[in-house]
Design a protein around this motif. Structure first.
Motif, short mmCIF file in Angstrom:
data_model
loop_
_atom_site.label_atom_id
_atom_site.label_comp_id
_atom_site.label_asym_id
_atom_site.label_seq_id
_atom_site.Cartn_x
_atom_site.Cartn_y
_atom_site.Cartn_z
N ILE A 117 57.14 64.17 11.95
CA ILE A 117 58.03 63.17 12.92
C ILE A 117 57.82 63.45 14.33
CG2 ILE A 117 60.01 61.84 13.28
CD1 ILE A 117 61.10 62.79 10.69
N GLY A 118 57.14 62.53 14.96
CA GLY A 118 57.04 62.61 16.44
C GLY A 118 56.35 61.65 16.99
N ASP A 119 55.68 61.55 18.13
CA ASP A 119 55.04 60.48 18.82
C ASP A 119 53.57 60.95 19.22
OD1 ASP A 119 55.63 62.08 20.89
OD2 ASP A 119 57.23 60.45 21.97
N GLN A 169 53.24 64.77 20.58
CA GLN A 169 53.07 65.84 19.45
C GLN A 169 51.68 65.68 18.61
OE1 GLN A 169 56.41 64.00 19.67
NE2 GLN A 169 56.76 65.75 21.28
N SER A 223 57.97 58.48 16.00
CA SER A 223 59.44 58.40 16.59
C SER A 223 59.46 58.81 18.05
CB SER A 223 60.51 59.10 15.61
OG SER A 223 61.80 59.27 16.27
N SER A 265 63.46 62.32 17.20
CA SER A 265 62.09 63.10 17.47
C SER A 265 62.34 64.10 18.79
CB SER A 265 61.00 62.17 17.62
OG SER A 265 59.88 63.10 17.98
N LEU A 289 56.41 70.33 13.78
CA LEU A 289 55.83 68.96 13.20
C LEU A 289 54.87 69.41 11.70
CD1 LEU A 289 54.80 66.09 13.87
CD2 LEU A 289 52.88 67.19 14.97
N GLY A 334 62.34 59.31 19.75
CA GLY A 334 63.54 59.49 19.97
C GLY A 334 64.52 58.72 20.72
#
Length: 802
Positions: free
Chosen positions: A519-521, A524, A490, A500, A512, A492
Motif C-alpha cells: 500500500i502506497g503511492d 513509495q 493510497s 498510507s 511496503l 493517505g
C-alpha cells in the motif's frame, strides 16, 4: 636636454617673433625596430585570443577579442607618441576601454551598434568583474549573458596595452638583453595560458598554435640584436650565420614541437582546465529533496492550481527533478563534489542549451507555462529543452540565475518561481520503445552514485519477481507488473480506505515490500522499483513531476497537486532513459484482507520500546523566503546593475581624487610650516623654497646647488614668451630674499609678508602660463619625491610637456 633647449625664447627688439614648435614636432614616433617588436607581440596575442574558441563554440567572440587588441595597441602607441605619463596613460586607457567596449563586446545593447548606453556600460563593468567566473561555469558553447564577450575583449585589451607600452617605452630605450625580451613576452604568454585554462577539454589547434607561438618567440629573441658591424659589412658572414641559425631553430621547433604534441599531449579528457576544478555556484543539496515533498502536492494541495501549461500532447509528463542518489533515508540528486556529470551538477546556460548525452528524441511543440500556486527553484518542463526563455513576472529579469543539467533535462531558477512568472520551452522528448524492441538491447554504462543502506528485502524481491527472465527489459517489466498487479494505491487522504504512511526511506520500503499488502503511492513504488533495478546492476533514477490528463487538441491545461507523480527511468544503450511506471491504478483495497493486529508473545528478555508508526510523517518541499509586503509595495527598486556600476565609478573617482587630496594636504602643511617660522629671515627663505618647489612641480628644470640669483635667472629663461604677460621678476625676488636672510638687521614682519606675496604671485603667474595638463600633473607632484614622481609621470623633458 638643458632647460634652455626646451624653453620658448623671448623675441629680441626688432626681431621677428619666434616660431612656436608645431604639434607634429612634439610627437615621438617609434623606430622601425620598435614597430617590428610590436608586430611580433600582436601576432602572439592573436594566437592567444584564438584559444577562447572552444569556450564560445565558434568565432563570434573574435570581434570583441580583436577589438580589444586594436584598442590596446592604439592606446599604447598614442600615449607613447604624445609622451603621456603613467597617470594620464591610465586615464586615457580607462576612458577608451569604456567608450569602445560596448560597440565591440555588447553591440546589441548600444544605439546603432556604436553609441554606448547606460545598459551597455553596466554590462561592460559586470563582464569585467563577473565574466571570468561565468565563463568557467557556463555550459559550452557560451553565449549568454550578453556580457560574456567582455572576457576576450578585456584580456586582449590589457595584453595589447601592456605589450605595446613595454616594447615602445621600456625595451626601446634599454639594452636589448634576453631577459628584457622575456619580460616583454610575459603578457602574451599569460593570454595564451588563459585561453587554455578558461577553455574546455577540446583544444583549438593546439599543435599548430603552440609551434607557431614558440617559433615566433624564439626567432624574435634570436634577432633581438641588429645585424651590423665591420664583419657584416665586409663579407656578410654574421648575417648568413643568423639566417642559418634561424632556419635551424624553426625546423627543430616544428619537428620536435609537432612530435611532442603528437606523442606526449594528454588525451582530451585528461587536459587540465579550470572549469573541471571549480564547483558550480548552485548546489541543489542545499535544498530538500523534491520527492520528500510528494505528499505536499498529493494531499495538502490536491485541488490547488500549481501552473497552467499550453502545448502539451497526450501522454506528456512534466519533469520537475531527477534523482539518482539514495542515502537510505531519501532519494536526492548527486552532489557536485561526488560527480561533475551527475544529476546535481547544474551550469549556467547561454543561447545554446547543450544536448542530452544519452537520448533518442523526437520533436515536440512549443510549451508555455504560467505559474500560479507553485513555488520552488525547480522549473517544471517537458522532455529535454533545446531553447528556454523567461517571458513574464519577476523571473523575467533573472535569466542569469537559470541553471541546467543536460544529463537529466532538469532546470532550476536559483531565485525561485512565484505566482505570475511565465516561460517558454522548446524541447525534444525521449522515444518510448516497446518491451519487444528493447528485448535485445543492453543497459547503458552510466556512472551513477552507489545506493546506500538498501534493505535486504529489495534484492530478494527483485530476484524473485524477475524470475527466469534474462534480458534487462524483461526483468524490469516483470518486476513492474508485480508491483502494479499486487499493489494498491493510497495517498493517505481522509477519503482513502486504508492510510498510507509518507516517506520513501529504507524503513518505508521495507514496510511496503514485507507487508501482507503493498500500500502506497508513486513516492513509495517509484523508490522501490528504482532500488530493485539498481540491485540488479541496472542504471535507474527516480523522476518527480506531474502527469495531467491531456486529450488531443487540448488548449491550456491547469495542473494541480492531484497531478503530482513519480516514475523511474532506466538507461539503455543507444536508446536513452526509458520511462517505467510501477505505480498501480487500483485504489479499492479489500477490507477483509487488511491485516488485523495480533498479539505477539514477547520473550522474557527486556525489549526496547517499539517505535510507533505515525499515520502521517509529511515532508514538505522547500519553502522559499517570501519578501515582506512592504517590499512588494515599494514604489521603486534600484536595479541590480546600479551597484557594480556605482562601485566602479566610485573606485575610479577615488583612484583619481584621493592621491590629489593627499598631495594637497602635504603641500598645505609644508606651506604653513615655512610661513609660520619664528624669524623673518626663515620666513623669507621659506618663501623662496616654496616658489622653487612649486616651479619644479609645474615641470620647470630646477638645478641643484645654485644661488638664488643664478636659479632665478634659469627659471626666468624657461618661462614661456608671451606678448600679453611679462615673465615674473624672479631675480628681484631672489635679491630681496637674500637681503633678509643674510643681513644682520632685525627685519619687520611686513617685509617677510611682502616676500611671501611676491613669491605666491610668481607661482600663480607660472600656473596660468602652463597648460591644463601640466597644472593637473602638478597636483600629483611633491618635489620631495621628485625623482620617483618624474619616472612615473613623465617620459620626456618637462618643458616639451607643457
Amino acid at each position: 636636454m638643458t632647460a634652455a633647449s626646451v624653453a620658448t625664447p623671448v623675441a629680441a627688439p626688432g626681431a621677428a617673433p619666434a616660431t612656436a614648435p608645431t604639434r607634429r614636432a612634439a610627437l615621438e614616433l617609434p623606430s622601425g625596430r620598435t614597430w617590428f617588436d610590436i608586430a611580433i607581440l600582436m601576432v602572439l596575442a592573436v594566437l592567444g585570443v584564438l584559444g577562447f574558441t572552444p569556450s564560445y563554440g565558434g568565432y563570434s567572440f573574435l570581434a570583441a577579442g580583436l577589438g580589444g587588441l586594436a584598442l590596446g595597441l592604439a592606446t599604447g602607441l598614442l600615449t607613447t607618441m604624445l609622451r603621456l605619463g603613467g597617470l594620464l596613460t591610465f586615464a586615457v586607457a580607462i576612458v577608451g576601454y569604456f567608450l569602445v567596449g560596448p560597440a565591440v563586446a555588447v553591440p546589441s545593447q548600444t544605439v546603432f551598434g556604436v553609441v554606448p548606453t547606460l545598459r551597455s556600460l553596466a554590462s561592460l563593468a559586470l563582464g569585467t568583474v563577473d565574466g571570468w567566473s561565468d565563463l568557467l561555469t557556463l555550459s559550452t558553447p557560451v553565449g549568454a549573458p550578453a556580457y560574456i564577450a567582455v572576457v576576450p575583449y578585456a584580456s586582449a585589451w590589457l595584453v595589447a596595452l601592456s605589450s605595446t607600452l613595454l616594447a615602445a617605452r621600456w625595451l626601446a630605450r634599454r639594452p636589448r638583453t634576453a631577459w628584457r625580451f622575456g619580460v616583454t613576452l610575459i603578457p602574451a604568454v599569460v593570454l595564451y595560458l588563459a585561453g587554455i585554462l578558461l577553455g574546455t577539454q577540446e583544444a583549438y589547434q593546439a599543435g599548430i598554435r603552440g609551434v607557431a607561438f614558440a617559433v615566433l618567440a624564439l626567432v624574435w629573441l634570436g634577432w633581438r640584436q641588429p645585424v651590423g658591424g665591420v664583419a657584416a659589412r665586409t663579407d656578410g658572414a654574421l648575417l648568413r650565420r643568423k639566417v642559418v641559425g634561424t632556419v635551424t631553430v624553426v625546423l627543430v621547433a616544428v619537428v620536435v614541437g609537432g612530435g611532442a604534441a603528437y606523442w606526449f599531449s594528454p588525451a582530451q579528457d585528461q587536459r587540465f582546465v579550470l572549469r573541471d576544478e571549480i564547483e558550480p555556484p548552485f548546489d541543489p543539496l542545499d535544498y530538500p529533496s523534491p520527492l520528500a515533498g510528494f505528499r505536499h502536492f498529493s494531499k495538502q494541495t490536491v485541488d490547488d492550481a500549481q501552473f497552467t501549461v499550453t502545448g502539451l500532447q497526450p501522454g506528456d509528463r512534466i519533469r520537475m527533478a531527477t534523482l539518482d542518489s539514495f542515502t537510505g533515508k531519501l532519494w536526492n540528486v548527486t552532489g557536485a563534489a561526488a560527480s561533475t556529470s551527475g544529476s546535481g551538477s547544474f551550469e549556467l546556460v547561454g543561447r545554446s542549451i547543450p544536448h542530452a548525452p544519452l537520448a533518442t528524441t523526437t520533436s515536440h511543440p512549443e510549451v508555455e507555462v504560467t505559474i500560479s500556486g507553485y513555488q520552488d527553484v525547480w522549473v517544471p518542463g517537458v522532455g529535454y529543452p533545446t531553447d528556454f526563455e523567461l517571458t513574464g513576472g519577476e523571473a523575467a529579469g533573472h535569466s542569469d540565475d537559470l541553471r541546467y543539467n543536460a544529463a537529466t533535462g532538469s532546470m532550476v531558477l536559483t531565485t525561485g518561481l512565484h505566482e505570475g512568472d511565465s516561460y517558454r520551452i522548446d524541447a525534444v522528448t525521449q522515444e518510448a520503445p516497446s518491451v519487444q524492441e528493447l528485448s535485445t538491447v543492453p543497459v547503458a554504462h552510466v556512472e551513477l552514485p552507489p545506493v546506500e543502506k538498501v534493505p535486504d528485502v529489495v534484492a530478494k524481491k527483485a530476484q524473485e519477481w524477475a524470475g527466469a527472465e534474462t534480458s534487462p527489459v524483461e526483468q524490469l517489466e516483470a518486476i513492474r507488473l508485480v508491483l502494479t498487479r499486487d499493489g494498491y494505491l493510497s495517498h493517505g487522504r481522509s477519503s482513502d480506505v486504508v492510510p498510507s504512511r509518507a516517506g520513501h526511506g529504507a524503513d518505508r520500503i521495507s514496510e511496503l515490500l514485507e507487508g501482507r499488502q503493498m500500500i502506497g503511492d508513486e513516492e513509495q513504488y517509484s523508490s522501490a522499483f528504482a532500488l530493485m533495478a539498481r540491485s540488479l546492476g541496472y542504471p535507474a533514477r527516480v523522476v518527480m513531476g506531474f502527469a495531467p490528463e491531456v486529450s488531443e487538441g487540448s488548449g491550456a491545461i491547469t495542473v494541480t497537486g492531484r497531478d503530482a507523480t513519480a516514475w523511474v527511468e532506466v538507461a539503455f544503450e543507444g536508446v536513452g532513459w526509458v520511462p517505467f511506471d510501477p505505480t498501480p491504478d487500483e485504489t479499492d483495497i479489500p477490507q477483509d484482507q487488511v491485516p488485523k493486529p495480533q498479539s505477539e508473545p514477547q520473550p522474557q528478555v527486556r525489549q526496547p520500546p517499539r517505535a510507533d508508526k505515525e499515520p502521517e510523517n509529511l515532508l514538505t518541499p522547500v519553502q522559499l523566503d517570501q519578501q515582506d509586503d512592504d517590499e512588494d509595495d515599494a514604489p521603486f527598486t534600484i536595479p541590480g546593475w546600479v551597484y557594480p556600476v556605482g562601485a566602479g565609478v566610485l573606485g575610479l573617482a577615488a583612484l583619481v581624487f584621493v592621491p590629489m587630496i593627499v598631495v594637497a594636504a602635504i603641500k598645505s602643511r609644508r606651506l604653513r610650516r615655512r610661513r609660520r617660522a619664528a624669524r623673518v629671515a626663515d620666513q623669507a627663505a621659506g618663501a623662496w623654497a616654496e616658489l622653487v618647489d612649486r616651479y619644479s612641480e609645474l615641470g620647470y628644470q630646477v638645478p641643484a646647488r645654485l644661488t638664488r640669483g643664478m636659479l632665478a635667472a634659469r627659471l626666468e629663461a624657461q618661462f614661456p614668451a608671451s606678448e600679453q604677460q611679462a615673465p615674473p621678476r624672479l631675480r628681484v625676488l631672489a635679491a630681496d630674499a637674500d637681503e633678509l636672510v643674510f643681513s644682520a638687521r632685525d627685519a619687520e614682519t611686513a617685509e617677510g609678508d611682502a616676500v611671501w606675496a611676491s613669491a605666491l604671485d610668481a607661482v600663480h603667474l607660472a600656473r596660468t602660463q602652463s597648460t591644463a595638463r601640466v597644472r593637473l600633473l602638478s597636483r600629483y607632484r611633491v618635489r620631495a619625491g621628485r625623482d620617483l614622481v618624474s619616472r612615473l609621470t613623465t617620459t620626456a623633458p618637462r618643458r616639451s610637456d607643457r
